[in-house]
Design an enzyme around this catalytic site. Structure first.
Site, PDB file in Angstrom:
ATOM      1  N   ASP A 193      -8.021  -4.211  -0.702  1.00 42.94           N
ATOM      2  CA  ASP A 193      -8.480  -4.485  -2.067  1.00 42.94           C
ATOM      3  C   ASP A 193      -8.350  -5.957  -2.424  1.00 42.94           C
ATOM      4  OD1 ASP A 193      -8.989  -1.714  -2.761  1.00 42.94           O
ATOM      5  OD2 ASP A 193      -6.822  -1.463  -2.703  1.00 42.94           O
ATOM      6  N   HIS A 234       0.846  -1.190   0.000  1.00 42.82           N
ATOM      7  CA  HIS A 234       0.000   0.000   0.000  1.00 42.82           C
ATOM      8  C   HIS A 234       0.877   1.234   0.000  1.00 42.82           C
ATOM      9  CE1 HIS A 234      -3.006   2.972   1.358  1.00 42.82           C
ATOM     10  NE2 HIS A 234      -3.903   2.142   0.897  1.00 42.82           N
TER      11      HIS A 234
END
Length: 427
Positions: free
Chosen positions: A362, A305
């Site tokens: 995600d 991330h």
């Protein structure tokens, strides 16, 4: 005594105050830097620049911490509801029982959209991307709700905030219905915020729709986990648009447009497509080897991330939720088995551990949404639906911030210096 940062530029000694927040890194206040030095700072992407003060959301990427108004995201996702989190972000504190009831009732009574708004949908091609529809329709709301566009009126700001949060599920469901050629479903005020959205999306007039409690809870968690995420690209876009005095509907439409980018809101779709490309668990080692190969363009989507250099705290909740949904829907999907095996191998692989490439939110959300029945082109729409709460809260905070000025980033100009115009016949 306040700390100061000292800088010598062109032989001049400059000092700037260092500001401290309630938690997190200190900030060097350079608001007078250009006036005192005649120079700008250079920070592409604004990754080292604080553009505002905010009391909404705090992220510590190194420690894997995400707080909404001080509350850990895991606690909120496990124990709260999306309406409760929406109230928290908008008002600063968790609601009492009566406050929550009043707020939920207000949102519920705003879920219908103007009947003429349906004409906007019919102007789009049948195969239009739902995000294109969402962006256009939300931007058009200011043409229907003139009584809540005065940003200087606190009452109108509140009404606009409630309308945006309430109508976003209705508009999102209409975008889906239009894409599949089914009639729009009106809201049902007897259902919860999330249950109502599921019914408007998947229900049909020919038969009653029963909301699956496990699916409803999973969607509510997904909404909570995506409600706000500090000063990301789309939130910064909403604030930048709002700094000009633009009406709230236009600001949220700008945020939707930014979120549509694959580097921002489209990551869960990319993760799901990657899992489909891998196919079955036995092919995972091949793709892990490719991910380690610097000469191979393949990357593991849904891992790592921009902010989190530790395990994404939202992923922990999603990991549990994906199992609950698959159990409730009796889903046996090789995609799910591939995801679990990939997660296991990556978490125990020295390469990924060293580079801190942990599964993020995600990685799991795409698998869950696919199991529920959402097509991949709806994933970012759902993200926008949830993030509207954060955008609205951030917009409200910006409007009332006495230090806020119209956004005006500077640049490092590298083009031609001044030159004289030459008539076309002499060139």
């Amino acid at each position: 005594m306040t700390d100061t940062a000292k800088l010598n530029l062109g032989g001049n000694d400059l000092e700037y105050p260092v500001l401290s927040g309630s938690v997190g890194p200190d900030v060097v206040d350079i608001r007078k830097f250009y006036a005192q030095s005649g120079a700008f700072t250079y920070d592409p992407g604004f990754t080292s620049t604080a553009s505002c003060q905010s009391k909404l959301t705090y992220i510590d990427g190194d420690e894997g911490v995400l707080l909404h108004r001080g509350y850990p995201i895991g606690e909120l996702a496990e124990n709260s509801s999306f309406m409760e989190v929406a109230y928290l972000l908008l008002n600063g504190e968790l609601p009492s029982s009566s406050d929550l009831s009043t707020f939920t009732n207000t949102i519920t009574r705003h879920t219908m959209v103007h009947e003429q708004l349906a004409n906007f949908f019919r102007g789009f091609r049948r195969d239009a991307h739902p995000m294109a529809i969402l962006c256009g329709v939300v931007g058009a709301l200011s043409a229907f709700y003139h009584d809540s566009t005065d940003i200087h009126d606190p009452v109108q700001r509140t009404i606009a905030s409630h309308r945006l949060i309430a109508k976003m599920p209705t508009i999102a469901a209409m975008a889906y219905k239009y894409s599949v050629g089914q009639p729009f479903q009106y809201p049902d005020n007897s259902l919860s915020y999330t249950g109502n959205f599921l019914r408007m999306t998947f229900g049909v007039p020919a038969e009653p729709y029963e909301v699956n409690p496990a699916v409803e809870r999973a969607m509510d968690r997904i909404f909570i986990l995506h409600a706000d995420h500090e000063q990301n690209a789309s939130t910064s876009t909403v604030r930048l648009a709002g700094s000009s005095g633009a009406n709230p509907f236009a600001c949220i439409a700008a945020g939707i447009a930014c979120l549509w980018g694959p580097a921002h809101g489209g990551a869960n779709e990319a993760a799901l497509n990657m899992l489909r490309e891998i196919g079955t668990p036995d092919r995972i080692p091949e793709f892990i080897a490719r991910a380690k190969d610097k000469n191979d363009p393949f990357r593991l989507m849904g891992f790592g991330h921009r902010v989190y250099k530790n395990y994404d705290p939202r992923a922990t909740v999603m990991q549990k939720t994906v199992r609950e949904v698959f159990d409730a829907l009796k889903v046996t999907d090789p995609l799910f088995e591939t995801a679990l095996r990939l997660e296991e191998l990556a978490l125990n692989d020295e390469y990924f551990i060293e580079k801190k490439l942990f599964p993020n939110v995600d990685f799991y959300s795409g698998v869950i949404l696919s199991a529920i029945g959402f097509p991949t082109e709806m994933f970012t729409v759902l993200f926008a639906l949830a993030r509207t709460v954060g955008w609205v809260a951030q917009w409200n905070e910006m409007i009332t911030d006495p230090d806020q000025k119209i956004g005006r980033p500077r640049q490092l100009y590298t083009g031609p210096t001044q030159r004289s115009y030459v008539p076309v016949g002499q060139r």
